[in-house]
Structure formats: C-alpha cells, structure tokens
Design a protein around this motif. Structure first.
Motif, PDB file in Angstrom:
ATOM      1  N   VAL A   1       0.868  -1.177   0.000  1.00 58.86           N
ATOM      2  CA  VAL A   1       0.000   0.000   0.000  1.00 58.86           C
ATOM      3  C   VAL A   1       0.906   1.229   0.000  1.00 58.86           C
ATOM      4  O   VAL A   1       1.850   1.312   0.789  1.00 58.86           O
ATOM      5  CB  VAL A   1      -0.924   0.007   1.237  1.00 58.86           C
ATOM      6  CG1 VAL A   1      -1.765   1.273   1.277  1.00 58.86           C
ATOM      7  CG2 VAL A   1      -1.812  -1.232   1.246  1.00 58.86           C
ATOM      8  N   SER A   2       0.630   2.179  -0.894  1.00 53.83           N
ATOM      9  CA  SER A   2       1.463   3.381  -0.988  1.00 53.83           C
ATOM     10  C   SER A   2       0.667   4.667  -0.825  1.00 53.83           C
ATOM     11  O   SER A   2       1.126   5.743  -1.198  1.00 53.83           O
ATOM     12  CB  SER A   2       2.215   3.394  -2.320  1.00 53.83           C
ATOM     13  OG  SER A   2       1.307   3.331  -3.396  1.00 53.83           O
ATOM     14  N   SER A   3      -0.541   4.553  -0.266  1.00 54.63           N
ATOM     15  CA  SER A   3      -1.372   5.729  -0.006  1.00 54.63           C
ATOM     16  C   SER A   3      -2.242   5.419   1.213  1.00 54.63           C
ATOM     17  O   SER A   3      -2.202   4.314   1.746  1.00 54.63           O
ATOM     18  CB  SER A   3      -2.253   6.043  -1.218  1.00 54.63           C
ATOM     19  OG  SER A   3      -3.135   4.973  -1.472  1.00 54.63           O
ATOM     20  N   ILE A   4      -3.021   6.397   1.634  1.00 59.43           N
ATOM     21  CA  ILE A   4      -3.952   6.146   2.734  1.00 59.43           C
ATOM     22  C   ILE A   4      -5.070   5.274   2.179  1.00 59.43           C
ATOM     23  O   ILE A   4      -5.903   5.731   1.404  1.00 59.43           O
ATOM     24  CB  ILE A   4      -4.493   7.468   3.312  1.00 59.43           C
ATOM     25  CG1 ILE A   4      -3.350   8.270   3.928  1.00 59.43           C
ATOM     26  CG2 ILE A   4      -5.583   7.189   4.340  1.00 59.43           C
ATOM     27  CD1 ILE A   4      -3.740   9.655   4.380  1.00 59.43           C
ATOM     28  N   ALA A   5      -5.015   3.980   2.557  1.00 57.18           N
ATOM     29  CA  ALA A   5      -5.958   3.001   2.020  1.00 57.18           C
ATOM     30  C   ALA A   5      -5.790   1.688   2.770  1.00 57.18           C
ATOM     31  O   ALA A   5      -4.840   1.510   3.526  1.00 57.18           O
ATOM     32  CB  ALA A   5      -5.710   2.787   0.529  1.00 57.18           C
ATOM     33  N   SER A   6      -6.708   0.776   2.507  1.00 58.36           N
ATOM     34  CA  SER A   6      -6.594  -0.586   3.012  1.00 58.36           C
ATOM     35  C   SER A   6      -6.287  -1.511   1.847  1.00 58.36           C
ATOM     36  O   SER A   6      -6.809  -1.320   0.746  1.00 58.36           O
ATOM     37  CB  SER A   6      -7.906  -1.031   3.668  1.00 58.36           C
ATOM     38  OG  SER A   6      -8.177  -0.252   4.803  1.00 58.36           O
ATOM     39  N   SER A   7      -5.459  -2.508   2.086  1.00 58.26           N
ATOM     40  CA  SER A   7      -5.186  -3.501   1.053  1.00 58.26           C
ATOM     41  C   SER A   7      -6.412  -4.382   0.857  1.00 58.26           C
ATOM     42  O   SER A   7      -7.319  -4.405   1.691  1.00 58.26           O
ATOM     43  CB  SER A   7      -3.981  -4.360   1.447  1.00 58.26           C
ATOM     44  OG  SER A   7      -4.321  -5.211   2.526  1.00 58.26           O
ATOM     45  N   ASP A   8      -6.409  -5.108  -0.240  1.00 49.91           N
ATOM     46  CA  ASP A   8      -7.427  -6.134  -0.408  1.00 49.91           C
ATOM     47  C   ASP A   8      -7.228  -7.177   0.689  1.00 49.91           C
ATOM     48  O   ASP A   8      -6.095  -7.433   1.112  1.00 49.91           O
ATOM     49  CB  ASP A   8      -7.280  -6.816  -1.770  1.00 49.91           C
ATOM     50  CG  ASP A   8      -7.645  -5.903  -2.922  1.00 49.91           C
ATOM     51  OD1 ASP A   8      -8.451  -4.972  -2.724  1.00 49.91           O
ATOM     52  OD2 ASP A   8      -7.122  -6.123  -4.029  1.00 49.91           O
ATOM     53  N   PRO A   9      -8.294  -7.805   1.150  1.00 51.01           N
ATOM     54  CA  PRO A   9      -8.143  -8.860   2.156  1.00 51.01           C
ATOM     55  C   PRO A   9      -7.368 -10.047   1.593  1.00 51.01           C
ATOM     56  O   PRO A   9      -7.494 -10.384   0.416  1.00 51.01           O
ATOM     57  CB  PRO A   9      -9.583  -9.274   2.467  1.00 51.01           C
ATOM     58  CG  PRO A   9     -10.431  -8.148   2.013  1.00 51.01           C
ATOM     59  CD  PRO A   9      -9.706  -7.525   0.858  1.00 51.01           C
ATOM     60  N   ILE A  10      -6.575 -10.671   2.435  1.00 49.10           N
ATOM     61  CA  ILE A  10      -5.893 -11.912   2.093  1.00 49.10           C
ATOM     62  C   ILE A  10      -6.666 -13.036   2.780  1.00 49.10           C
ATOM     63  O   ILE A  10      -6.657 -13.135   4.011  1.00 49.10           O
ATOM     64  CB  ILE A  10      -4.425 -11.893   2.571  1.00 49.10           C
ATOM     65  CG1 ILE A  10      -3.661 -10.768   1.873  1.00 49.10           C
ATOM     66  CG2 ILE A  10      -3.769 -13.246   2.344  1.00 49.10           C
ATOM     67  CD1 ILE A  10      -2.255 -10.556   2.411  1.00 49.10           C
ATOM     68  N   PRO A  11      -7.358 -13.880   2.001  1.00 53.85           N
ATOM     69  CA  PRO A  11      -8.149 -14.952   2.603  1.00 53.85           C
ATOM     70  C   PRO A  11      -7.246 -16.005   3.252  1.00 53.85           C
ATOM     71  O   PRO A  11      -6.168 -16.317   2.738  1.00 53.85           O
ATOM     72  CB  PRO A  11      -8.893 -15.570   1.417  1.00 53.85           C
ATOM     73  CG  PRO A  11      -8.721 -14.633   0.286  1.00 53.85           C
ATOM     74  CD  PRO A  11      -7.498 -13.831   0.557  1.00 53.85           C
ATOM     75  N   LEU A  12      -7.696 -16.544   4.375  1.00 54.18           N
ATOM     76  CA  LEU A  12      -6.993 -17.614   5.071  1.00 54.18           C
ATOM     77  C   LEU A  12      -7.923 -18.809   5.207  1.00 54.18           C
ATOM     78  O   LEU A  12      -9.144 -18.665   5.138  1.00 54.18           O
ATOM     79  CB  LEU A  12      -6.543 -17.142   6.453  1.00 54.18           C
ATOM     80  CG  LEU A  12      -5.570 -15.974   6.449  1.00 54.18           C
ATOM     81  CD1 LEU A  12      -5.301 -15.493   7.869  1.00 54.18           C
ATOM     82  CD2 LEU A  12      -4.267 -16.356   5.769  1.00 54.18           C
TER      83      LEU A  12
END
Length: 108
Positions: free
Chosen positions: A8-19
C-alpha cells in the motif's frame, strides 16, 4: 501456503488476504515492512464471511493484530482461526508499506 504480499502506498486498506480457517492448529505469520516516511498503519484480521454475497471489506468487522501496527516495521502472529487479514494505512507521506502473510499447513 506460500507467502502472500500486499503493498500500500497511499492512505488506504489492502485487499483482504483470505486464510483457511479450517486448518488446525491455526498459525499465521504477519510481517509488515515500512519503506515510507511518516507512516501509520495497522495489520488487521476479520472473522467475517468474506465470500458472502455482497460482502464489502470497507464495512467489515476488522480488529487490529496486537503488536503489528504503528510507524515501524513489525512481525506478529495469529494463533486462532480468522478468515482474512489486511493492511490498513491511515497516514503516509511517501514510500510504501508491505504486508506479508504466511499460514502454516495446507498444500504447498
């Protein structure tokens, strides 16, 4: 599971990583590498059904992973079943932040 990375290179959330919450015991390594200036982040997990019809990560129920957040690189673990993890960046002046997740068990 092979390592999965989200940057992530801005104010944001990454996509979820499913487990896979069916793997027992549940052992997940969460590593965050800060390559930025004036960064504030939190590594987060959820027990939401991320595959539910209409699920929106932005309105999901996310909790911070103890010890993996703030302004410096950090490594932690999750020893209980969760459905996904993500990186939430709330401040960054420049650069990026990378989340790496590894879950033990399952196919290689």
């Amino acid at each position: 599971m092979r390592p999965i990375r989200k940057t992530v290179s801005s104010i944001a959330s990454s996509d979820p990583i499913p487990l896979d919450h069916y793997i027992s015991p549940s052992n997940v390594t969460v590593d965050v590498l800060v390559n930025g200036v004036s960064v504030t982040y939190a590594a987060q997990y959820t027990t939401d059904d991320i595959y539910a019809n209409g699920y929106a990560p932005a309105s999901g129920n996310w909790s911070s992973i103890a010890g993996v957040g703030g302004a410096a690189s950090a490594t932690g673990n999750i020893a209980f079943p969760v459905t996904a993890v993500r990186l939430d960046v709330s401040a960054i002046a420049s650069g990026d932040v990378t989340l790496t997740v590894i879950q033990s068990g399952g196919p290689v």
